[in-house]
Motif scaffolding. Structure first.
Motif, PDB file in Angstrom:
ATOM      1  N   ASN A   2       0.826  -1.217   0.000  1.00  0.00           N
ATOM      2  CA  ASN A   2       0.000   0.000   0.000  1.00  0.00           C
ATOM      3  C   ASN A   2       0.852   1.255   0.000  1.00  0.00           C
ATOM      4  O   ASN A   2       0.500   2.248  -0.612  1.00  0.00           O
ATOM      5  CB  ASN A   2      -0.943   0.016   1.199  1.00  0.00           C
ATOM      6  N   LYS A   3       1.976   1.189   0.727  1.00  0.00           N
ATOM      7  CA  LYS A   3       2.862   2.347   0.792  1.00  0.00           C
ATOM      8  C   LYS A   3       3.471   2.639  -0.580  1.00  0.00           C
ATOM      9  O   LYS A   3       3.556   3.792  -0.998  1.00  0.00           O
ATOM     10  CB  LYS A   3       3.959   2.090   1.824  1.00  0.00           C
ATOM     11  N   ILE A   4       3.863   1.601  -1.284  1.00  0.00           N
ATOM     12  CA  ILE A   4       4.448   1.764  -2.619  1.00  0.00           C
ATOM     13  C   ILE A   4       3.410   2.343  -3.572  1.00  0.00           C
ATOM     14  O   ILE A   4       3.702   3.258  -4.335  1.00  0.00           O
ATOM     15  CB  ILE A   4       4.993   0.412  -3.148  1.00  0.00           C
ATOM     16  N   MET A   5       2.184   1.823  -3.511  1.00  0.00           N
ATOM     17  CA  MET A   5       1.112   2.339  -4.372  1.00  0.00           C
ATOM     18  C   MET A   5       0.827   3.811  -4.046  1.00  0.00           C
ATOM     19  O   MET A   5       0.559   4.611  -4.939  1.00  0.00           O
ATOM     20  CB  MET A   5      -0.158   1.496  -4.212  1.00  0.00           C
ATOM     21  N   GLY A   6       0.877   4.149  -2.770  1.00  0.00           N
ATOM     22  CA  GLY A   6       0.674   5.534  -2.368  1.00  0.00           C
ATOM     23  C   GLY A   6       1.725   6.466  -2.942  1.00  0.00           C
ATOM     24  O   GLY A   6       1.417   7.560  -3.414  1.00  0.00           O
ATOM     25  N   TYR A   7       2.982   6.022  -2.901  1.00  0.00           N
ATOM     26  CA  TYR A   7       4.062   6.844  -3.460  1.00  0.00           C
ATOM     27  C   TYR A   7       3.950   6.972  -4.974  1.00  0.00           C
ATOM     28  O   TYR A   7       4.194   8.038  -5.530  1.00  0.00           O
ATOM     29  CB  TYR A   7       5.432   6.296  -3.066  1.00  0.00           C
ATOM     30  N   ILE A   8       3.571   5.884  -5.635  1.00  0.00           N
ATOM     31  CA  ILE A   8       3.374   5.944  -7.088  1.00  0.00           C
ATOM     32  C   ILE A   8       2.261   6.936  -7.413  1.00  0.00           C
ATOM     33  O   ILE A   8       2.400   7.766  -8.318  1.00  0.00           O
ATOM     34  CB  ILE A   8       3.065   4.543  -7.662  1.00  0.00           C
ATOM     35  N   LEU A  13       0.586  12.197  -9.466  1.00  0.00           N
ATOM     36  CA  LEU A  13      -0.154  13.430  -9.201  1.00  0.00           C
ATOM     37  C   LEU A  13       0.771  14.648  -9.264  1.00  0.00           C
ATOM     38  O   LEU A  13       0.443  15.659  -9.892  1.00  0.00           O
ATOM     39  CB  LEU A  13      -0.830  13.339  -7.833  1.00  0.00           C
ATOM     40  N   ALA A  14       1.938  14.542  -8.651  1.00  0.00           N
ATOM     41  CA  ALA A  14       2.910  15.638  -8.698  1.00  0.00           C
ATOM     42  C   ALA A  14       3.344  15.901 -10.136  1.00  0.00           C
ATOM     43  O   ALA A  14       3.486  17.064 -10.545  1.00  0.00           O
ATOM     44  CB  ALA A  14       4.112  15.323  -7.820  1.00  0.00           C
ATOM     45  N   GLY A  15       3.531  14.845 -10.910  1.00  0.00           N
ATOM     46  CA  GLY A  15       3.919  15.003 -12.315  1.00  0.00           C
ATOM     47  C   GLY A  15       2.883  15.757 -13.120  1.00  0.00           C
ATOM     48  O   GLY A  15       3.218  16.604 -13.962  1.00  0.00           O
ATOM     49  N   VAL A  16       1.620  15.484 -12.847  1.00  0.00           N
ATOM     50  CA  VAL A  16       0.544  16.204 -13.544  1.00  0.00           C
ATOM     51  C   VAL A  16       0.618  17.691 -13.212  1.00  0.00           C
ATOM     52  O   VAL A  16       0.485  18.546 -14.095  1.00  0.00           O
ATOM     53  CB  VAL A  16      -0.840  15.617 -13.174  1.00  0.00           C
ATOM     54  N   LEU A  59       4.047  17.957  -2.529  1.00  0.00           N
ATOM     55  CA  LEU A  59       3.357  16.668  -2.417  1.00  0.00           C
ATOM     56  C   LEU A  59       4.327  15.513  -2.156  1.00  0.00           C
ATOM     57  O   LEU A  59       3.958  14.525  -1.530  1.00  0.00           O
ATOM     58  CB  LEU A  59       2.576  16.360  -3.704  1.00  0.00           C
ATOM     59  N   LEU A  60       5.545  15.663  -2.621  1.00  0.00           N
ATOM     60  CA  LEU A  60       6.523  14.587  -2.496  1.00  0.00           C
ATOM     61  C   LEU A  60       7.286  14.618  -1.179  1.00  0.00           C
ATOM     62  O   LEU A  60       8.023  13.688  -0.862  1.00  0.00           O
ATOM     63  CB  LEU A  60       7.500  14.644  -3.678  1.00  0.00           C
ATOM     64  N   ILE A  61       7.109  15.683  -0.415  1.00  0.00           N
ATOM     65  CA  ILE A  61       7.792  15.825   0.873  1.00  0.00           C
ATOM     66  C   ILE A  61       6.760  15.592   1.975  1.00  0.00           C
ATOM     67  O   ILE A  61       5.803  16.357   2.092  1.00  0.00           O
ATOM     68  CB  ILE A  61       8.418  17.230   1.009  1.00  0.00           C
ATOM     69  N   PRO A  62       6.928  14.538   2.767  1.00  0.00           N
ATOM     70  CA  PRO A  62       5.914  14.213   3.780  1.00  0.00           C
ATOM     71  C   PRO A  62       5.552  15.374   4.708  1.00  0.00           C
ATOM     72  O   PRO A  62       4.394  15.567   5.043  1.00  0.00           O
ATOM     73  CB  PRO A  62       6.556  13.061   4.574  1.00  0.00           C
ATOM     74  N   ARG A  63       6.520  16.175   5.074  1.00  0.00           N
ATOM     75  CA  ARG A  63       6.278  17.275   6.011  1.00  0.00           C
ATOM     76  C   ARG A  63       5.398  18.378   5.413  1.00  0.00           C
ATOM     77  O   ARG A  63       4.702  19.087   6.130  1.00  0.00           O
ATOM     78  CB  ARG A  63       7.625  17.856   6.421  1.00  0.00           C
ATOM     79  N   THR A  64       5.430  18.542   4.098  1.00  0.00           N
ATOM     80  CA  THR A  64       4.671  19.620   3.455  1.00  0.00           C
ATOM     81  C   THR A  64       3.484  19.106   2.640  1.00  0.00           C
ATOM     82  O   THR A  64       2.798  19.882   2.001  1.00  0.00           O
ATOM     83  CB  THR A  64       5.592  20.432   2.522  1.00  0.00           C
ATOM     84  N   ARG A  65       3.255  17.806   2.672  1.00  0.00           N
ATOM     85  CA  ARG A  65       2.228  17.185   1.823  1.00  0.00           C
ATOM     86  C   ARG A  65       0.827  17.742   2.089  1.00  0.00           C
ATOM     87  O   ARG A  65       0.081  18.030   1.155  1.00  0.00           O
ATOM     88  CB  ARG A  65       2.249  15.674   2.014  1.00  0.00           C
ATOM     89  N   ILE A  66       0.452  17.890   3.344  1.00  0.00           N
ATOM     90  CA  ILE A  66      -0.899  18.360   3.666  1.00  0.00           C
ATOM     91  C   ILE A  66      -1.084  19.798   3.199  1.00  0.00           C
ATOM     92  O   ILE A  66      -2.115  20.136   2.607  1.00  0.00           O
ATOM     93  CB  ILE A  66      -1.185  18.221   5.173  1.00  0.00           C
TER      94      ILE A  66
END
Length: 126
Positions: A2-8, A13-16, A59-66
């Motif tokens: 699930n973690k891998i799917m979440g990162y993918i 999403l970030a790429g878009v 989005l790719l940085i856990p601390r700033t994702r929210i």
């Protein structure tokens, strides 16, 4: 798994948002025409493009994702609303899909934050 799917999911999403933000910042004809059709000043296109690019990285940085997801959610609410107001119905599904994806990222991030806080509170109380 699930973690891998979440990162993918986050990378896609970030790429878009990198692509859409770059289109705005580079002044792509399609973006200029869209913003002109909404009667929005051109500078808003550049501002939103920069916000999208920065939020894509966030989005790719856990601390700033929210925070990044929250900013993108507000941008997308405006995008969906603008397309609806100006009767550009064919353009609504893409930002609406991105809006749903961002809300999912926001909810998952908030749940994880709550779980971390509960774990910290349990450790303090023990």
């Amino acid at each position: 798994m699930n973690k891998i799917m979440g990162y993918i999911f986050l990378v896609i999403l970030a790429g878009v948002f990198v692509m859409t933000g770059f289109n705005k910042i580079s002044g792509a004809d399609m973006m200029i025409q869209t913003f002109e059709s909404f009667s929005y000043p051109t500078w808003t296109m550049y501002l939103l493009g920069a916000a999208e690019l920065l939020s894509a990285v966030g989005l790719l940085i856990p601390r700033t994702r929210i925070l990044a997801s929250g900013i993108l959610t507000f941008i997308l609410i405006g995008a969906v609303g603008s397309h609806l107001i100006y009767a550009q119905y064919a353009a609504v599904p893409f930002p609406a899909l991105l809006l749903i994806a961002n809300i999912i990222v926001l909810v998952v991030g908030m749940r994880r934050l709550e779980a971390e806080e509960e774990g910290q509170m349990d450790a303090i109380q023990a």
